[in-house]
Design a protein around this motif. Sequence first.
Motif, short mmCIF file in Angstrom:
data_model
loop_
_atom_site.label_atom_id
_atom_site.label_comp_id
_atom_site.label_asym_id
_atom_site.label_seq_id
_atom_site.Cartn_x
_atom_site.Cartn_y
_atom_site.Cartn_z
N TYR A 89 -1.33 -56.36 -29.14
CA TYR A 89 -0.25 -56.69 -28.21
C TYR A 89 0.85 -57.40 -28.98
CZ TYR A 89 -2.33 -61.34 -28.40
OH TYR A 89 -2.84 -62.55 -28.82
N ILE A 101 2.24 -58.61 -24.27
CA ILE A 101 2.58 -57.29 -23.76
C ILE A 101 1.68 -56.24 -24.42
CG2 ILE A 101 4.40 -55.57 -23.49
CD1 ILE A 101 6.41 -57.91 -23.64
N THR A 103 0.58 -52.15 -24.48
CA THR A 103 1.08 -50.81 -24.15
C THR A 103 -0.09 -49.99 -23.62
OG1 THR A 103 2.78 -50.96 -25.84
CG2 THR A 103 2.23 -48.76 -25.05
N CYS A 107 5.01 -44.94 -20.98
CA CYS A 107 5.93 -45.46 -19.96
C CYS A 107 5.44 -46.72 -19.27
CB CYS A 107 6.18 -44.39 -18.90
SG CYS A 107 6.92 -42.90 -19.54
N VAL A 109 3.44 -50.54 -19.35
CA VAL A 109 2.97 -51.70 -20.11
C VAL A 109 2.28 -52.67 -19.17
CG1 VAL A 109 4.72 -51.52 -21.93
CG2 VAL A 109 5.19 -52.91 -19.91
N TRP A 111 1.65 -56.87 -18.75
CA TRP A 111 2.02 -58.22 -19.18
C TRP A 111 0.92 -59.18 -18.76
CZ3 TRP A 111 7.71 -59.23 -17.26
CH2 TRP A 111 8.59 -58.38 -17.92
N TYR A 125 1.69 -55.07 -14.34
CA TYR A 125 1.75 -53.82 -15.09
C TYR A 125 2.60 -52.82 -14.33
CZ TYR A 125 -1.99 -51.95 -12.03
OH TYR A 125 -2.74 -51.53 -10.96
N THR A 128 8.02 -49.95 -17.71
CA THR A 128 8.70 -50.96 -18.53
C THR A 128 10.03 -51.37 -17.92
OG1 THR A 128 7.66 -49.99 -20.47
CG2 THR A 128 9.51 -51.47 -20.87
N LEU A 131 9.37 -53.73 -14.92
CA LEU A 131 8.89 -55.07 -15.29
C LEU A 131 10.01 -55.91 -15.89
CD1 LEU A 131 5.32 -54.53 -16.75
CD2 LEU A 131 6.00 -55.24 -14.47
N ASN A 132 10.90 -55.29 -16.62
CA ASN A 132 12.01 -56.04 -17.21
C ASN A 132 12.97 -56.59 -16.17
OD1 ASN A 132 11.14 -55.78 -19.85
ND2 ASN A 132 12.24 -53.87 -20.16
#
Length: 137
Positions: A89, A101, A103, A107, A109, A111, A125, A128, A131-132
Amino acid sequence: MNDIYLPFQIGEQYENWEFDLDVAEKERVPGYDSYYFIWSKPFLHIIPNTIEMIFCVDILQAVIMEVRDISLHEISEVESMLIKLYGSYRTQKIVSHTVDIYTIDTCVVLWLISITAERRFIIAYGATVTLNQIIFR
């Protein structure tokens, strides 16, 4: 996306759970719909206190699970299991939290946010991009 260890699969339809969800008062991601799953659902060997599911146009984009009143030993066990499942991670600072994080696929991820001073952690999860945009309360 199909991962047998995750309790919900990203990309699935809202109608799969529509009778098992309560509407969240606030949206975590502007323009997305947030709901709380009303039943217990284990992740690894832990049962989260809350499970929030985030949808966009009735497609599941992210899941946020919060576990409270957990020992440091249990947090360490979860971290070890995640490493076994998803490998290495990277660590990143997001808002005031340090996030590990993982993977899952190209597509998606996962956290892990450990808040050891409060004896709790958050696992989020999903896509990406979604989540951002999450706003942690």
